[in-house]
Design a protein around this motif. Structure first.
Motif, PDB file in Angstrom:
ATOM      1  N   LEU A   1       0.635  -1.357   0.071  1.00  0.00           N
ATOM      2  CA  LEU A   1       0.237   0.261  -0.022  1.00  0.00           C
ATOM      3  C   LEU A   1       0.428   1.617   0.298  1.00  0.00           C
ATOM      4  O   LEU A   1       0.563   2.306  -0.646  1.00  0.00           O
ATOM      5  CB  LEU A   1      -0.891  -0.316   1.324  1.00  0.00           C
ATOM      6  CG  LEU A   1      -1.784   1.197   0.980  1.00  0.00           C
ATOM      7  CD1 LEU A   1      -2.550   1.153   0.346  1.00  0.00           C
ATOM      8  CD2 LEU A   1      -3.250   1.280   2.486  1.00  0.00           C
ATOM      9  N   LYS A   2       2.236   1.673   0.944  1.00  0.00           N
ATOM     10  CA  LYS A   2       3.113   2.444   1.128  1.00  0.00           C
ATOM     11  C   LYS A   2       3.355   2.547  -0.284  1.00  0.00           C
ATOM     12  O   LYS A   2       3.573   4.270  -1.010  1.00  0.00           O
ATOM     13  CB  LYS A   2       3.901   2.238   1.767  1.00  0.00           C
ATOM     14  CG  LYS A   2       5.022   3.443   2.174  1.00  0.00           C
ATOM     15  CD  LYS A   2       6.045   3.212   3.565  1.00  0.00           C
ATOM     16  CE  LYS A   2       7.009   4.512   2.813  1.00  0.00           C
ATOM     17  NZ  LYS A   2       6.747   4.883   2.826  1.00  0.00           N
ATOM     18  N   GLY A   3       3.846   1.723  -0.986  1.00  0.00           N
ATOM     19  CA  GLY A   3       4.710   1.920  -2.674  1.00  0.00           C
ATOM     20  C   GLY A   3       3.640   2.126  -3.305  1.00  0.00           C
ATOM     21  O   GLY A   3       4.017   3.316  -4.251  1.00  0.00           O
ATOM     22  N   ILE A   4       2.395   1.598  -3.838  1.00  0.00           N
ATOM     23  CA  ILE A   4       1.260   2.648  -4.256  1.00  0.00           C
ATOM     24  C   ILE A   4       1.280   3.883  -4.233  1.00  0.00           C
ATOM     25  O   ILE A   4       0.819   4.356  -5.048  1.00  0.00           O
ATOM     26  CB  ILE A   4      -0.054   1.573  -3.919  1.00  0.00           C
ATOM     27  CG1 ILE A   4       0.424  -0.107  -4.777  1.00  0.00           C
ATOM     28  CG2 ILE A   4      -0.976   1.969  -5.188  1.00  0.00           C
ATOM     29  CD1 ILE A   4      -0.317  -1.026  -4.272  1.00  0.00           C
ATOM     30  N   LEU A   5       1.277   4.777  -2.961  1.00  0.00           N
ATOM     31  CA  LEU A   5       0.925   5.194  -2.579  1.00  0.00           C
ATOM     32  C   LEU A   5       1.613   6.549  -2.830  1.00  0.00           C
ATOM     33  O   LEU A   5       0.873   7.487  -3.425  1.00  0.00           O
ATOM     34  CB  LEU A   5       0.121   5.648  -1.177  1.00  0.00           C
ATOM     35  CG  LEU A   5      -1.166   5.213  -0.315  1.00  0.00           C
ATOM     36  CD1 LEU A   5      -1.222   5.211   0.582  1.00  0.00           C
ATOM     37  CD2 LEU A   5      -2.596   5.736  -1.274  1.00  0.00           C
ATOM     38  N   ASP A   6       2.792   6.262  -2.523  1.00  0.00           N
ATOM     39  CA  ASP A   6       3.946   6.872  -2.848  1.00  0.00           C
ATOM     40  C   ASP A   6       4.625   6.970  -4.562  1.00  0.00           C
ATOM     41  O   ASP A   6       4.299   8.248  -4.813  1.00  0.00           O
ATOM     42  CB  ASP A   6       5.331   6.509  -2.703  1.00  0.00           C
ATOM     43  CG  ASP A   6       5.463   6.430  -1.071  1.00  0.00           C
ATOM     44  OD1 ASP A   6       4.730   7.491  -0.490  1.00  0.00           O
ATOM     45  OD2 ASP A   6       6.351   6.128  -0.402  1.00  0.00           O
ATOM     46  N   SER A   7       3.630   6.244  -4.913  1.00  0.00           N
ATOM     47  CA  SER A   7       4.005   6.479  -6.341  1.00  0.00           C
ATOM     48  C   SER A   7       3.041   7.446  -7.155  1.00  0.00           C
ATOM     49  O   SER A   7       3.413   7.964  -8.220  1.00  0.00           O
ATOM     50  CB  SER A   7       3.889   4.495  -7.674  1.00  0.00           C
ATOM     51  OG  SER A   7       3.749   4.334  -8.670  1.00  0.00           O
ATOM     52  N   LEU A   8       1.445   6.763  -6.429  1.00  0.00           N
ATOM     53  CA  LEU A   8       0.606   7.735  -7.562  1.00  0.00           C
ATOM     54  C   LEU A   8       1.100   9.380  -7.050  1.00  0.00           C
ATOM     55  O   LEU A   8       0.633   9.974  -7.885  1.00  0.00           O
ATOM     56  CB  LEU A   8      -0.652   7.544  -6.251  1.00  0.00           C
ATOM     57  CG  LEU A   8      -1.387   6.177  -7.245  1.00  0.00           C
ATOM     58  CD1 LEU A   8      -2.682   5.413  -5.777  1.00  0.00           C
ATOM     59  CD2 LEU A   8      -2.019   6.329  -8.449  1.00  0.00           C
TER      60      LEU A   8
END
Length: 503
Positions: free
Chosen positions: A294-301
């Protein structure tokens, strides 16, 4: 005051419309509608009299209008109204409470998450789900859960007290003659369906040891609330016979909370809820895997709209919330101005959203505020933009694309007014309720409420508070006359609803 357009729905015999038409400014346009057809009202002498009064004043009257299908009742160029009144949400004499809740749910639905919308809220939701779908098997649920869950259900009792304390509560008033209809009977329907958030008595800062007492107070005084979070539906979803551990269940929909006025807090927003069940023996590994992805996805967005070479000022963080294994999902942003120094809470992760105890399974729930996340990703500085009907807003967005938002506003002027009032010594002053009343009276044009001073009279010991209100819209200019009228109305409303005396 500039001309306004008002729409009345569910008018029945048009008594309210007739009375309101006598008090309006001549430049105000009033459209009154009802579900019935003219033949249905022909035998009602009061309805005939009210319709005659409305026609004499030039009021537009429409019949056969379904308030849940307003898009079908008005052409595109006629859909812009300043305010919509629905005074008595009710399906009919023997409809029952369940049908009335369904009526309200359909009336409030805006459909940002429905196809074929290119709204940024839908885009960010789809991208979030698609990325998590690369890691977990997904089970997407249709949001058929009620906007008005009953307060005595197990769903609400398992929900955190802080969430319930910020809800918009709806009080069902009944007498002995119609009590059975409230509980599903068939004698007479309820006579009053009244939104009453200010009468609810709650502790200022509920603690764990007072949670049961606080909830008992809520349920003793109010039966229904506009759902403050999709978390109220978790227990029912987990208990469904087709719930499978290991799959990520997804539920999305609108929620409603009372809150202080600021650019980043909103009374209505869209939430996505992810529910994951897993074996207790694998709890630590499964939960950490979910957090990492989840952290990786949010950072990417959050980096997609940054200029080339620039860096994200502060990455997404999961702030541990003792005593359980819960986390707040936070991020810093400069989109909301220099005053926004604290981390913005864009979601939460909880393992205590349900009271179900299972010897082999654990459950983790991730709640995401889609509106705030969309604002951060696109660089939208005002949450009100997400709810505007202005066609210029949606022109900024294309299907599936994330590009920096280009504001079309010319920064309309703002107006500052101070308000001071004496407190009632017998009543507790609720500042959040003060913000809620100001938001409602100003139609979301108050963008800031600043506490200025507190004064205590040396002889009477009566306490007075002073606040500074700033008015500004996000997409058009207000006039001084409009703001003065709203400020005057606010003085009347706080006196009546908050039991204070304006100075």
């Amino acid at each position: 005051m500039a001309p306004r357009r008002l729409l009345l729905v569910g008018e029945g015999n048009f008594s309210f419309a007739a009375a309101l038409s006598e008090t309006l400014d001549p430049r105000t346009s009033l459209t009154a509608t009802c579900l019935q057809h003219p033949a249905d009202l022909a035998r009602d002498p009061l309805a005939r009299e009210n319709l005659q009064r409305l026609r004499e004043r030039g009021t537009e009257v429409r019949f056969g209008v379904d308030c849940t299908q307003l898009v079908d009742a008005f052409e595109l160029q006629d859909r812009e109204f300043d305010r919509i009144y629905f005074n008595f949400p009710h399906c009919g004499r023997k409809a029952g409470v369940a049908k009335n809740r369904e009526l309200l749910a359909k009336f409030f639905q805006r459909g940002f998450l429905e196809a074929p919308s290119y709204h940024p809220i839908k885009t960010i939701n789809e991208k979030l789900i698609a990325e998590l779908g690369k890691v977990f098997p997904l089970k997407r649920l249709k949001c058929s859960s009620p906007l008005l869950p009953q307060a005595d259900t197990s769903d609400l009792t398992s929900c955190h007290c802080d969430i319930l304390s910020s809800a918009f509560w709806i009080s069902l008033r009944e007498d002995n003659s119609n009590f059975e209809s409230l509980t599903g009977g068939t004698t007479q329907d309820m006579e009053d369906f009244l939104v009453s958030s200010s009468e609810l008595s709650l502790p200022r800062n509920p603690r764990r040891d007072s949670k049961e007492e606080a909830q008992e107070g809520m349920y003793g005084q109010a039966k229904v609330c506009l759902r403050p979070s999709l978390l109220v539906h978790v227990q029912a979803l987990i208990q469904a016979p087709d719930f499978l551990p290991g799959s990520l269940y997804i539920l999305s929909g609108p929620v409603f909370q009372k809150c202080r006025i600021s650019p980043s807090t909103m009374p209505a927003f869209h939430e996505t809820l992810f529910i994951l069940g897993f074996n207790k023996n694998l709890k630590d590994g499964c939960l950490q895997s979910l957090l990492d992805h989840l952290k990786g996805i949010l950072d990417s967005l959050l980096t997609q709209t940054l200029l080339e070479g620039s860096k994200l000022g502060s990455s997404v963080e999961f702030v541990f919330q003792p005593p359980g294994e819960d986390y707040m999902i936070t991020v810093k942003s400069q989109n909301f101005g220099p005053d926004c120094v604290k981390d913005l809470i864009i979601g939460s992760v909880t393992t205590s959203a349900t009271s179900i105890i299972h010897k082999d399974q654990c459950f983790a729930c991730v709640s995401m505020n889609l509106d705030l996340l969309a604002m951060l990703v696109w660089g939208i500085s005002d949450w009100r933009m997400l709810w505007t009907f202005d066609k210029r807003f949606l022109k900024n967005f294309a299907a599936g694309k994330i590009e920096p938002f280009k504001s079309y506003s010319l920064y309309p002027p703002y107006y500052v007014h101070d308000i001071s009032f004496w407190l009632d010594t017998k009543k507790r002053f609720d500042e959040v309720e003060f913000h809620t009343v100001a938001r409602a009276v100003s139609q979301d044009t108050v963008i800031s409420i600043q506490f200025l001073s507190r004064f205590q009279h040396p002889k009477t010991e009566q306490v007075s508070l002073c606040y500074r209100l700033t008015y500004q819209t996000c997409d058009k200019a207000l006039t001084q006359q409009q703001v003065a009228s709203m400020q005057s109305q606010l003085r009347k409303e706080i006196q009546q609803r908050l039991h204070v005396t304006p100075r």
